[in-house]
Design a protein around this motif. Structure first.
Motif, PDB file in Angstrom:
ATOM      1  N   LEU A  55       0.829  -1.205   0.000  1.00 19.56           N
ATOM      2  CA  LEU A  55       0.000   0.000   0.000  1.00 19.56           C
ATOM      3  C   LEU A  55       0.862   1.253   0.000  1.00 19.56           C
ATOM      4  O   LEU A  55       0.477   2.286  -0.563  1.00 19.56           O
ATOM      5  N   PHE A  60      -2.513  -0.422  -5.153  1.00 19.97           N
ATOM      6  CA  PHE A  60      -3.836  -0.778  -4.645  1.00 19.97           C
ATOM      7  C   PHE A  60      -4.471  -1.910  -5.447  1.00 19.97           C
ATOM      8  O   PHE A  60      -5.157  -2.770  -4.890  1.00 19.97           O
ATOM      9  N   GLY A 107      -3.654   2.559   6.990  1.00 19.23           N
ATOM     10  CA  GLY A 107      -3.338   1.439   6.109  1.00 19.23           C
ATOM     11  C   GLY A 107      -4.145   0.203   6.433  1.00 19.23           C
ATOM     12  O   GLY A 107      -4.643  -0.484   5.534  1.00 19.23           O
ATOM     13  N   TYR A 111      -6.772  -1.831   4.248  1.00 22.43           N
ATOM     14  CA  TYR A 111      -6.498  -3.256   4.037  1.00 22.43           C
ATOM     15  C   TYR A 111      -7.735  -4.101   4.352  1.00 22.43           C
ATOM     16  O   TYR A 111      -8.019  -5.079   3.659  1.00 22.43           O
TER      17      TYR A 111
END
Length: 517
Positions: A55, A60, A107, A111
């Motif tokens: 990331l 992505f 993040g 995720y």
């Protein structure tokens, strides 16, 4: 021998392509110069994961693709895979590579949401002063984060793809080299040599899935347009791991942020050990002699010592392994930043009717099934073969714990399934039931087909390895050496004395068939 597709390379990409293609009705021959998964594909960090750190490089699309595949694979092979929770200790502001807490939270939030999760828990913050995962760490680590990914027996994943391909009609040839092939009109012609045999193969298409050797193989293929371009296709990155006696007893793994920006994992491994890795180093050496360096070993020990209360030194390392990852060249400044995505190149440039050549560059274990699906889509179109993709909804051999259709029940209730096998085979020692269940899944019935008591397993050739299992591995899984069995089909090499390999090789040699000339 005539076929539709000749696949060169028996790693995860080659075997996954063979499986997909055979399942669509294509006639497939796969050759591998060594054992299945003998190199890069058995030298991974043993993870099925989206790639949290990707990331940071704004990949992505790759992370989303991998996250979707993570759950697909877990459902298809719950015997050799399992969900795994990761603990990320956090220490604010230590070194130029440190990530602030707000960035980690952002993040992890992304995720969790880039792809649908059916059975994996979401991420959350944890207090390491009270959480069991905090006990093995140094006291200064008081907070951290926890998230979900998955663990896989990488070498067995390769073998199971090959086994499924074989059962769907593919010919799998291990320890068999492919001489430089020749494109001739609408066919590829190649000579395969190994195990005392020489085969002439004519194929409608050629698949270059040679992994780190892909560029070299491409240069040798006669009849392609620009062979010099092959050398620029790959960036070879060596990744090394060490295994030490167990540093923690809980079932979670760790992900560590080193001040230099590297991410390293510490995983529970084979019950009695901890697996630590990986490094990322550009590699230009002999691809058949890849090994960890003293500097890499020291680096991984130092990194572990930054986090764990129990210190380790290179003398504590009981095993290490290294592999060269063939990554797509993207001009990244650092090896760790190079993309883990894949690229497929279809070369039919000699003419519209010429035999296609498909080269596979890059990739990772988590996206291997999707890579294979894309590859066979291209091959099928080039060959005028219409057949739908199918592997997303099919269990790998042994993975049908609760029926032929993959489902989350196999992931969530694999322990209950193993307990059921203990009741079905009460004469089998518990440790063998557990190991057989994790390695072979429902194929335990094939392994034990002629057995009704422990004596029926035959001689215990080395501790924990009986003749029945050895015969199964030789007859069904192409095992032909102690290394194949002790380090790839099983990990018993970690638990046995070094002399066991020679004993096992002697047993195997006495039962190998005569060479086919």
């Amino acid at each position: 021998m005539d076929c539709d597709a000749l696949i060169v390379g028996g790693g995860i990409n080659g075997t996954a392509i063979a499986r997909d293609a055979a399942g669509r009705g294509l006639r497939v021959v796969l050759c591998e110069k060594d054992d299945l998964g003998a190199h890069t594909s058995s030298a991974s960090s043993k993870l099925i994961h989206g790639g949290l750190r990707y990331l940071e490089h704004y990949e992505f699309g790759l992370v989303r693709k991998a996250l979707i595949e993570r759950e697909t694979l877990l459902r298809c092979a719950p015997h050799i895979m399992r969900p795994l929770r990761f603990v990320m200790p956090h220490e604010e502001g230590k070194g130029p590579g440190a990530r602030p807490a707000w960035l980690i939270r952002a993040g992890l939030f992304l995720y969790d949401r880039l792809a649908r999760r059916e059975f994996l828990p979401a991420s959350h913050a944890i207090d390491l002063r009270s959480h069991p995962a905090g006990a093995p760490l140094q006291p200064r680590f008081t907070r951290g984060f926890m998230y979900s990914d998955g663990w896989v027996d990488d070498a067995r994943l390769v073998v199971l793809n090959a086994l499924d391909a074989h059962e769907r009609g593919a010919t799998i040839l291990t320890h068999t080299r492919c001489a430089p092939p020749q494109r001739d009109a609408d066919r590829w012609k190649a000579t395969l040599e190994g195990q005392g045999r020489r085969l002439q193969v004519t194929a409608r298409c050629l698949v270059n899935a040679a992994g780190p050797w892909a560029a070299r193989f491409l240069q040798g293929a006669k009849g392609r347009a620009n062979p010099a371009d092959a050398t620029r296709a790959l960036r070879l990155i060596k990744g090394s791991h060490i295994v030490v006696p167990r540093l923690f007893a809980h079932p979670h793994a760790y992900i560590f942020q080193h001040p230099d920006g590297r991410i390293v994992f510490a995983l529970p491994y084979e019950e009695a050990f901890t697996l630590i890795g990986t490094t990322d180093i550009d590699y230009r050496g002999d691809l058949d002699k890849v090994a960890i360096s003293a500097e890499e070993t020291a680096y991984l020990c130092q990194l572990a010592n930054r986090y764990f209360a129990q210190r380790i030194t290179p003398a504590d390392v009981v095993w290490s392994y290294s592999g060269v990852r063939p990554l797509v060249e993207d001009a990244a400044a650092h090896a760790s930043a190079a993309t883990r995505d894949y690229r497929l190149e279809l070369d039919a440039s000699v003419g519209s009717t010429s035999a296609p050549l498909l080269s596979v560059f890059g990739g990772k274990i988590t996206t291997s099934r999707k890579l294979a699906e894309h590859a066979v889509d291209q091959l099928a179109a080039a060959l005028g073969h219409r057949a739908p993709a199918w592997t997303a909804n099919a269990c790998l051999p042994g993975g049908d714990l609760f029926g032929a259709t993959p489902g989350k029940r196999g992931v969530l209730e694999s322990g209950a399934w193993t307990a059921r096998q203990a009741a079905r085979y009460p004469w089998l020692p518990p440790q063998l039931v557990e190991r057989y269940g994790r390695a072979y899944g429902t194929r335990i019935d094939t392994l034990l087909a002629a057995c009704g008591r422990l004596a029926d397993l035959g001689q215990e050739v080395v501790p924990g390895l009986y003749e029945a299992e050895l015969r199964y591995l030789m007859q069904h899984e192409w095992a032909c050496s102690a290394a194949d069995i002790l380090w790839r089909r099983t990990k018993l090499g970690l638990h046995l004395a070094p002399a066991s390999a020679a004993i096992l090789d002697e047993w195997i040699a006495a039962r190998q068939p005569a060479p086919v000339l």
